[in-house]
Motif scaffolding. Sequence first.
Motif, mmCIF file in Angstrom:
data_model
loop_
_atom_site.group_PDB
_atom_site.id
_atom_site.type_symbol
_atom_site.label_atom_id
_atom_site.label_comp_id
_atom_site.label_asym_id
_atom_site.label_seq_id
_atom_site.Cartn_x
_atom_site.Cartn_y
_atom_site.Cartn_z
ATOM 1 N N VAL A 87 3.579 -11.526 33.053
ATOM 2 C CA VAL A 87 4.631 -12.388 33.359
ATOM 3 C C VAL A 87 5.289 -11.894 34.129
ATOM 4 O O VAL A 87 5.582 -10.440 33.533
ATOM 5 C CB VAL A 87 5.192 -14.286 33.196
ATOM 6 N N LYS A 126 1.530 -12.949 37.671
ATOM 7 C CA LYS A 126 1.148 -13.269 36.846
ATOM 8 C C LYS A 126 -0.541 -12.537 36.126
ATOM 9 O O LYS A 126 -1.394 -13.220 37.487
ATOM 10 C CB LYS A 126 1.186 -15.024 36.107
ATOM 11 N N VAL A 130 10.514 -20.134 41.425
ATOM 12 C CA VAL A 130 11.784 -20.935 41.687
ATOM 13 C C VAL A 130 13.304 -21.280 40.953
ATOM 14 O O VAL A 130 12.723 -20.882 39.896
ATOM 15 C CB VAL A 130 10.535 -22.681 40.985
ATOM 16 N N PHE A 150 9.570 -27.142 35.536
ATOM 17 C CA PHE A 150 10.902 -26.818 36.473
ATOM 18 C C PHE A 150 10.844 -27.298 37.148
ATOM 19 O O PHE A 150 10.832 -27.786 37.492
ATOM 20 C CB PHE A 150 10.554 -25.465 37.229
ATOM 21 N N LYS A 186 -4.811 -19.426 34.275
ATOM 22 C CA LYS A 186 -4.230 -20.320 35.618
ATOM 23 C C LYS A 186 -3.964 -20.429 37.055
ATOM 24 O O LYS A 186 -3.564 -21.036 37.494
ATOM 25 C CB LYS A 186 -2.451 -18.774 35.602
ATOM 26 N N GLU A 221 14.344 -25.320 32.538
ATOM 27 C CA GLU A 221 13.331 -25.603 31.879
ATOM 28 C C GLU A 221 13.299 -27.480 31.208
ATOM 29 O O GLU A 221 13.902 -27.034 30.469
ATOM 30 C CB GLU A 221 12.195 -24.473 31.712
ATOM 31 N N TYR A 241 1.596 -14.443 26.921
ATOM 32 C CA TYR A 241 1.986 -15.316 25.968
ATOM 33 C C TYR A 241 3.139 -14.803 25.868
ATOM 34 O O TYR A 241 3.519 -13.858 26.371
ATOM 35 C CB TYR A 241 1.205 -15.555 24.652
ATOM 36 N N ASP A 242 4.092 -15.483 25.735
ATOM 37 C CA ASP A 242 5.412 -15.543 25.030
ATOM 38 C C ASP A 242 5.918 -14.552 26.570
ATOM 39 O O ASP A 242 6.763 -13.097 26.358
ATOM 40 C CB ASP A 242 5.788 -15.100 24.011
ATOM 41 N N GLY A 243 6.085 -14.241 27.664
ATOM 42 C CA GLY A 243 5.651 -14.088 28.802
ATOM 43 C C GLY A 243 5.149 -12.541 29.288
ATOM 44 O O GLY A 243 5.402 -12.134 29.994
ATOM 45 N N GLU A 256 4.495 -27.588 30.511
ATOM 46 C CA GLU A 256 6.108 -26.431 30.552
ATOM 47 C C GLU A 256 6.395 -26.811 32.890
ATOM 48 O O GLU A 256 5.306 -27.013 33.517
ATOM 49 C CB GLU A 256 5.623 -25.447 30.630
ATOM 50 N N GLN A 271 14.497 -20.157 27.948
ATOM 51 C CA GLN A 271 13.574 -19.398 27.861
ATOM 52 C C GLN A 271 14.578 -18.107 27.318
ATOM 53 O O GLN A 271 15.483 -18.161 28.372
ATOM 54 C CB GLN A 271 12.496 -19.122 28.498
ATOM 55 N N GLU A 308 3.387 -16.642 42.855
ATOM 56 C CA GLU A 308 4.069 -17.892 43.252
ATOM 57 C C GLU A 308 5.680 -17.602 43.003
ATOM 58 O O GLU A 308 5.693 -16.251 43.151
ATOM 59 C CB GLU A 308 4.657 -18.884 41.243
ATOM 60 N N GLU A 309 5.940 -18.244 44.017
ATOM 61 C CA GLU A 309 6.656 -18.192 44.633
ATOM 62 C C GLU A 309 8.168 -18.511 43.036
ATOM 63 O O GLU A 309 7.615 -18.522 41.974
ATOM 64 C CB GLU A 309 7.564 -19.740 45.270
ATOM 65 N N ASN A 311 4.596 -25.212 35.626
ATOM 66 C CA ASN A 311 4.512 -23.673 35.358
ATOM 67 C C ASN A 311 3.421 -23.892 34.364
ATOM 68 O O ASN A 311 2.581 -23.219 35.631
ATOM 69 C CB ASN A 311 5.901 -23.794 34.179
ATOM 70 N N GLU A 312 3.385 -24.385 33.982
ATOM 71 C CA GLU A 312 1.683 -24.084 32.518
ATOM 72 C C GLU A 312 1.622 -25.011 31.660
ATOM 73 O O GLU A 312 2.267 -25.742 31.614
ATOM 74 C CB GLU A 312 1.770 -22.650 32.524
HETATM 75 N N1 LIG Z 1 7.246 -19.193 39.249
HETATM 76 C C1 LIG Z 1 8.334 -18.967 38.223
HETATM 77 N N2 LIG Z 1 9.640 -19.583 39.323
HETATM 78 C C2 LIG Z 1 10.671 -19.149 37.935
HETATM 79 N N3 LIG Z 1 10.637 -18.331 37.124
HETATM 80 C C3 LIG Z 1 9.378 -18.293 36.246
HETATM 81 C C4 LIG Z 1 8.368 -18.838 37.140
HETATM 82 N N4 LIG Z 1 6.721 -18.260 36.376
HETATM 83 C C5 LIG Z 1 6.975 -18.456 34.723
HETATM 84 N N5 LIG Z 1 8.900 -18.811 35.045
HETATM 85 C C6 LIG Z 1 9.808 -17.705 34.027
HETATM 86 O O1 LIG Z 1 8.947 -17.202 33.051
HETATM 87 C C7 LIG Z 1 8.873 -18.014 32.043
HETATM 88 C C8 LIG Z 1 7.183 -17.621 31.254
HETATM 89 O O2 LIG Z 1 6.474 -18.310 32.076
HETATM 90 P P1 LIG Z 1 5.378 -18.266 31.960
HETATM 91 O O3 LIG Z 1 5.290 -20.144 31.076
HETATM 92 O O4 LIG Z 1 4.042 -18.305 33.001
HETATM 93 O O5 LIG Z 1 4.236 -17.386 30.689
HETATM 94 P P2 LIG Z 1 3.649 -17.495 29.402
HETATM 95 O O6 LIG Z 1 3.837 -15.977 28.855
HETATM 96 O O7 LIG Z 1 2.550 -17.821 29.532
HETATM 97 O O8 LIG Z 1 4.522 -18.413 28.424
HETATM 98 P P3 LIG Z 1 4.652 -18.864 27.432
HETATM 99 O O9 LIG Z 1 4.767 -18.146 26.438
HETATM 100 O O10 LIG Z 1 4.631 -20.735 27.462
HETATM 101 O O11 LIG Z 1 2.902 -19.212 26.997
HETATM 102 C C9 LIG Z 1 9.179 -19.565 32.428
HETATM 103 O O12 LIG Z 1 9.475 -20.354 31.238
HETATM 104 C C10 LIG Z 1 10.224 -18.934 33.567
HETATM 105 O O13 LIG Z 1 11.164 -18.773 32.385
#
Ligand SMILES: Nc1ncnc2c1ncn2[C@@H]1O[C@H](COP(=O)(O)OP(=O)(O)OP(=O)(O)O)[C@@H](O)[C@H]1O
Length: 416
Positions: free
Chosen positions: A159, A148, A211, A284, A103, A216, A154-156, A282, A239, A208-209, A297-298
């Motif tokens: 984060v 992060k 948002v 916001f 990321k 989404e 993955y799946d949060g 992805e 989500q 990250e800030e 986002n990603e």
């Molecule tokens: N900067 C942000 N501001 C607000 N919400 C956020 C931010 N970053 C992440 N989130 C919330 O957390 C969720 C998961 O973040 P992210 O997509 O980066 O994680 P991931 O675990 O890699 O996800 P994925 O399962 O999609 O691979 C986002 O879909 C969003 O709901």
Amino acid sequence: MSAPILAVIGGGQLARMMQEEASVLGIHLRTLVEAPNGAAAQVTVDAPVGRADDADAVRALVAGAAAVTFEHEHQDSALLSRLQAEGLPVRPAPEALLLARDKLAMRREVEAAVLPQPAWTEIAGDAQEMRAQVRRFAAEHGWPVVVKTPRGGYDGHGVLMVDSAGLDHAEAASWLESTAAARAGHACAGAGGGGSLGGGAVTSLLVEEAVPFTRELAVLLARRPCGQIAVWPVIESVQSGGICVETVAPAPGLDPEAARHAVRIARTIAERADVTGVLAVELFAVEDSEGTRLYINELAMRPHNSGHWTQDGAVTSQFAQHLRAVLDLPLGATASIAPTTVMVNLLGGQTPAPADALARAMALDPQARIHLYGKRWRPGRKLGHVNLTTTATDPEGIAAARERARAVVAILRGES
Ligand SMILES: Nc1ncnc2c1ncn2[C@@H]1O[C@H](COP(=O)(O)OP(=O)(O)OP(=O)(O)O)[C@@H](O)[C@H]1O
Ligand SMILES: [Mg+2]
């Protein structure tokens, strides 16, 4: 016609759903699976067992293959680069895949491309120094902030939303400690950083800030090596606890100009990074009286949960399209075949579902398209999804379709 062999690394549900489409198109999938009874291994004839970082296993996998692709980002990029140098088409290429794996690399590239994203910073050092860096960032951008792990999430997982007090709480504190320790170890050991799958030890974190999004969105496209791109309609994703639980395609009521902007963002990334295969971006969205602002986002470079609706709601599914794209075959049409398609994920409930759950789910709603991954039950685990198309485009009609799909999923979870 001789069936091309496509090598796939990873044996979860995404590879399983690629196999469904490979069967239809007469493509021979050879999938490197983690276990002989996993989601993909159950349905793939040619499914050798091995790890993604086992060079011998990967070399045996790609022997005679037209190309190699992936169902997850946690690849051994050095190995992939060697195979690429030896002439094997690696799709997406390791340089592109890095943007979905890391990321921080993604944030730097998005900045270089002058595309919109949340304010961000990289923090590194000892735990004390990192706390101070987070506080400085928050002083500028406000609390809470989102911390992060750059790789392996993955799946949060990976984060954390933290407020000013949260920095000292268990999970955030342990991330700071382990990142600092990995950095210290990295400095002592010199280059290498552990070399674990997913790109080695995490020695810095992304901040990250947070948002204040109103919802989404996700843009899904596919790109061939020759440059052809096909884009599906922009969708809304919901989500819960960091996991995608529902999507609605197309995103209801999205300002057409914002939709075009979202597509421009995804095309720019695909072209700059020379992405091949399916790319999910992805986003916001902040929608208010001043208009719609988008933030990246990603990225994911493979079929993605935000595209499962295409199996039953679009002319060409993301799984078929990924195969076509990485084999450099002409892409299929991405138009919707219904005004709206909703998707609801089946996540494992608190107890396994009873034996008659599938029959009852089928009986409840014959219109529902049930997809099961053949995975063992575990609370919260992605076990399947349900797609439902509807002619409705109004909020009430879409809400009703979501309720119907949820009701089917509730039975599959063993809740009713
Ligand atoms: N900067 C942000 N501001 C607000 N919400 C956020 C931010 N970053 C992440 N989130 C919330 O957390 C969720 C998961 O973040 P992210 O997509 O980066 O994680 P991931 O675990 O890699 O996800 P994925 O399962 O999609 O691979 C986002 O879909 C969003 O709901
Ligand atoms: Mg995500």
